[in-house]
Design a protein around this motif. Structure first.
Motif, PDB file in Angstrom:
ATOM      1  N   SER A 240       0.985  -1.357  -0.145  1.00  0.00           N
ATOM      2  CA  SER A 240       0.092  -0.200  -0.134  1.00  0.00           C
ATOM      3  C   SER A 240       1.035   1.078   0.093  1.00  0.00           C
ATOM      4  O   SER A 240       1.934   1.163   0.697  1.00  0.00           O
ATOM      5  CB  SER A 240      -0.998  -0.035   1.109  1.00  0.00           C
TER       6      SER A 240
ATOM      7  N   GLY B  37      -1.601   7.479  -7.293  1.00  0.00           N
ATOM      8  CA  GLY B  37      -2.729   6.655  -7.829  1.00  0.00           C
ATOM      9  C   GLY B  37      -2.919   6.559  -9.296  1.00  0.00           C
ATOM     10  O   GLY B  37      -2.207   7.158 -10.190  1.00  0.00           O
TER      11      GLY B  37
ATOM     12  N   LEU C 260      -6.150   1.602 -14.615  1.00  0.00           N
ATOM     13  CA  LEU C 260      -6.409   0.174 -14.031  1.00  0.00           C
ATOM     14  C   LEU C 260      -6.671  -0.843 -15.081  1.00  0.00           C
ATOM     15  O   LEU C 260      -6.363  -2.142 -14.975  1.00  0.00           O
ATOM     16  CB  LEU C 260      -7.590   0.446 -13.045  1.00  0.00           C
TER      17      LEU C 260
ATOM     18  N   ILE D 281      -5.977  -4.977  -7.537  1.00  0.00           N
ATOM     19  CA  ILE D 281      -5.516  -3.611  -7.424  1.00  0.00           C
ATOM     20  C   ILE D 281      -6.452  -2.527  -6.969  1.00  0.00           C
ATOM     21  O   ILE D 281      -7.513  -2.580  -7.688  1.00  0.00           O
ATOM     22  CB  ILE D 281      -4.438  -3.145  -8.773  1.00  0.00           C
ATOM     23  N   CYS D 282      -6.438  -1.842  -5.941  1.00  0.00           N
ATOM     24  CA  CYS D 282      -7.396  -0.796  -5.647  1.00  0.00           C
ATOM     25  C   CYS D 282      -6.462   0.401  -5.765  1.00  0.00           C
ATOM     26  O   CYS D 282      -5.310   0.641  -5.196  1.00  0.00           O
ATOM     27  CB  CYS D 282      -7.712  -0.806  -4.180  1.00  0.00           C
ATOM     28  N   SER D 283      -7.113   1.490  -6.442  1.00  0.00           N
ATOM     29  CA  SER D 283      -6.287   2.753  -6.471  1.00  0.00           C
ATOM     30  C   SER D 283      -7.247   3.987  -6.617  1.00  0.00           C
ATOM     31  O   SER D 283      -8.487   3.814  -6.982  1.00  0.00           O
ATOM     32  CB  SER D 283      -5.539   2.749  -7.784  1.00  0.00           C
ATOM     33  N   ARG D 284      -6.570   4.860  -5.846  1.00  0.00           N
ATOM     34  CA  ARG D 284      -7.369   6.399  -6.008  1.00  0.00           C
ATOM     35  C   ARG D 284      -6.410   7.498  -6.516  1.00  0.00           C
ATOM     36  O   ARG D 284      -5.467   7.849  -5.737  1.00  0.00           O
ATOM     37  CB  ARG D 284      -7.961   6.482  -4.771  1.00  0.00           C
TER      38      ARG D 284
ATOM     39  N   GLY E 100     -12.035   5.638  -5.183  1.00  0.00           N
ATOM     40  CA  GLY E 100     -11.108   4.912  -5.933  1.00  0.00           C
ATOM     41  C   GLY E 100     -12.010   3.611  -6.508  1.00  0.00           C
ATOM     42  O   GLY E 100     -13.295   3.647  -6.572  1.00  0.00           O
TER      43      GLY E 100
ATOM     44  N   THR F  18      -2.370   3.712  -3.787  1.00  0.00           N
ATOM     45  CA  THR F  18      -2.518   2.335  -4.535  1.00  0.00           C
ATOM     46  C   THR F  18      -2.321   1.295  -3.494  1.00  0.00           C
ATOM     47  O   THR F  18      -1.455   1.320  -2.732  1.00  0.00           O
ATOM     48  CB  THR F  18      -1.619   2.113  -5.772  1.00  0.00           C
TER      49      THR F  18
END
Length: 570
Positions: free
Chosen positions: A57, A62, A68, A110-113, A120, A144
């Motif tokens: 993390s 981001g 993505l 993958i998580c992203s803002r 996000g 991210t």
């Protein structure tokens, strides 16, 4: 034999995936480098050894939902666009293969803002690197989070060939430590199997990071120096600023001015059994560079005891067009243009770092309030002025007080007291004189040596001495190093020198045997001359055999011992 044929594309990508990702440490490396490229200042890494899973993390810039959607497809990157960009790489990643390889070898999420976006998105990928479902809205902070589950679960052969969990964890630890010293602006928090494991706080440079990694190293064991590199000159940063040159970038990514910074363990305080902390950091990445590592070791010869190695981290900040990273898939090696020039200037930098290390005693305390800060100083520090400082700032000069036990010289300076062993100080002076002016002089009366072997004769001849047979088991030495002319133990010294395979060690022997012996009374004028000569040496910390020369006691240490709560301004 089978006919030559084209490999299926999926096999090609599997081979490439194996080049990039071969362990948990490789997963950590690739994801953490992506985070650093995203300008993250905080990276949290979680590792689960039972399932071979990793989560990284960061608080970087981001990724958008469009990014993505193609982040894990092959050869996709935001770092370069064309062939010319390969000559201007100023990021840690650029190949566009890491996320795709992870999608092939594990379950990738993958998580992203992005910055300035209110929400996000979360994306799941199949083993081709494509989205398995449409991205979902998630509430996360800017940055991210990349999660890699069940690494190598689809490849049982790879799983069986992996090292033990403890070995993998050790490799991860070393990887994080290297990234931390190369990128000191980042805070690192690492969790192992659900428990806090490592924490490394950000600092200004590697000298702030190294004591957090190795508990036996204290900040006062290290010296940090910065230098600007130009084809004509080598200038310390404080002088470089006066020359209106641009300052070095903090992270050393090739964007700032060309330069070298060195974090060096003081040789009389710090050494290792192995050269495990001789590191080269090139534009933000620790790399394997045997040529430069050997330059460091050779530059620090005769500063440490035998079979001990220095602590030295060299940060090279070079223009991107001087570096070719396309040498190793893991980017653990690189080509550098004009390597010989870098080696020469690196030697000069190390010499300067040894000669005039940073010292808290060099701070100007102009008020009683600032003087009180001295009581917080933790240990002794060095104050070895150069010739320029000696004459421009007389208060930094040493004042000889007395000879103690006919062995030690007691000296006073503005920051406290020094106790200097006269023999090793003189040995250092003579050794450096010999190294620069090794003069062989013919003698009228030869020195006779007994029972020399062929190897011993060759070693003496390699030093430039004239030697010939002189009867049964006798050899006549008809020329000598100038320093040994008239020495009463000349024959014994020559015998010792003949047994040294290393010519430098032979010269160190000559210096040692010619230096003032402990137990010799010295006039105060001789003491003053010796102190001045010693201050001018390139390495005033140790003798050529690695013994410390000086014990420094700061005024603040004296105050603490005598329980003085105040230090009054002079």
């Amino acid at each position: 034999m089978q006919n030559i044929h084209t490999l299926p594309i999926e096999v090609v990508h599997l081979i490439a995936a194996g080049e990039v990702i071969d362990s948990l440490a490789a997963v950590v490396r690739e994801l953490a480098e992506n985070a650093i490229d995203a300008n993250a200042t905080r990276i949290v890494i979680s590792i689960w050894t039972d399932s071979l899973s990793v989560q990284v993390s960061d608080n970087g810039c981001g990724m958008t939902i469009a990014d993505l959607s193609q982040a894990a497809t092959p050869h996709t990157t935001s770092k370069i666009n064309n062939a010319e960009d390969l000559q201007q790489i100023n990021s840690l990643g650029f190949r566009g293969e890491a996320l795709y390889s992870l999608a092939q070898l594990a379950d990738l999420n993958i998580c992203s803002r992005p910055v300035l976006e209110p929400v996000g998105y979360q994306a799941h990928y199949d083993h081709y690197g494509n989205l398995s479902t449409s991205p979902k809205v998630v509430a996360i902070a800017t940055g991210t989070v990349v999660t890699v589950h069940n690494l190598f679960s689809r490849y049982p052969n790879r799983l069986q060939s992996l090292p033990s969990n403890s070995q993998q964890v050790r490799k991860v630890q070393l990887q994080i430590q290297q990234m931390a010293i190369a990128n000191p602006q980042v805070n690192w928090q690492v969790n192992l199997d659900g428990k806090e494991w490592l924490t490394i706080w950000a600092g200004e440079n590697a000298s702030d990071i190294l004591p957090q990694i190795i508990s036996s190293i204290q900040p006062y064991d290290l010296v940090f120096r910065e230098f600007a590199l130009t084809p004509q000159t080598l200038l310390p940063v404080r002088e470089r600023v006066n020359q209106s040159l641009a300052p070095l970038s903090l992270t050393g990514r090739g964007a700032g001015g060309e330069g070298i910074s060195i974090t060096l363990g003081l040789p009389d305080r710090l050494s290792r059994r192995r050269p495990d902390w001789v590191k080269i950091n090139l534009n933000g990445r620790v790399i394997n560079f045997p040529e430069l590592e050997q330059t460091i070791l050779s530059s620090l010869e005769r500063t440490l005891p035998r079979n001990r190695f220095p602590v030295c981290i060299v940060n090279l900040n070079l223009p991107c067009d001087r570096i070719d990273w396309n040498r190793n898939p893991a980017k653990s090696e690189a080509y550098i243009q004009d390597l010989g020039e870098i080696q020469t200037q690196l030697k000069e930098c190390i010499t300067e770092a040894l000669k005039v290390p940073e010292s808290s005693s060099q701070i100007n305390y102009n008020s009683a309030a600032n003087d009180l800060l001295r009581t917080a100083e933790r240990k002794t520090s060095y104050l070895i002025p150069t010739k320029r400082e000696t004459f421009k700032q007389p208060n930094l000069s040493l004042k000889a007080i007395a000879q103690v036990l006919d062995t030690y010289i007691l000296a006073e300076h503005a920051g406290g007291l020094w106790l200097v062993e006269q023999h090793v100080a003189h040995e250092r002076v003579l050794f450096e004189q010999i190294e620069t002016q090794w003069q062989i002089v013919a003698i009228e009366q030869p020195i006779l040596l007994k029972q020399l072997s062929d190897d011993e004769i060759e070693r003496l001849q390699a030093l430039g001495l004239e030697i010939e047979a002189f009867g049964n088991n006798l050899w006549a030495v008809r020329s000598l190093p100038e320093i040994l002319i008239g020495h009463e133990d000349c024959a014994v010294i020559l015998q010792e020198m003949s047994q040294q395979d290393d010519p430098t060690m032979s010269r160190a022997t000559a210096a040692c045997r010619s230096a003032i012996r402990n137990g010799t009374k010295l006039e105060i004028s001789t003491i003053r001359d010796l102190l001045w000569q010693w201050q001018q040496t390139r390495n005033p910390h140790t003798c050529p055999h690695g013994r410390p020369i000086c014990l420094a006691i700061d005024e603040s240490d004296l105050a603490r011992f005598f329980r003085r709560n105040w230090i009054i301004s002079k």
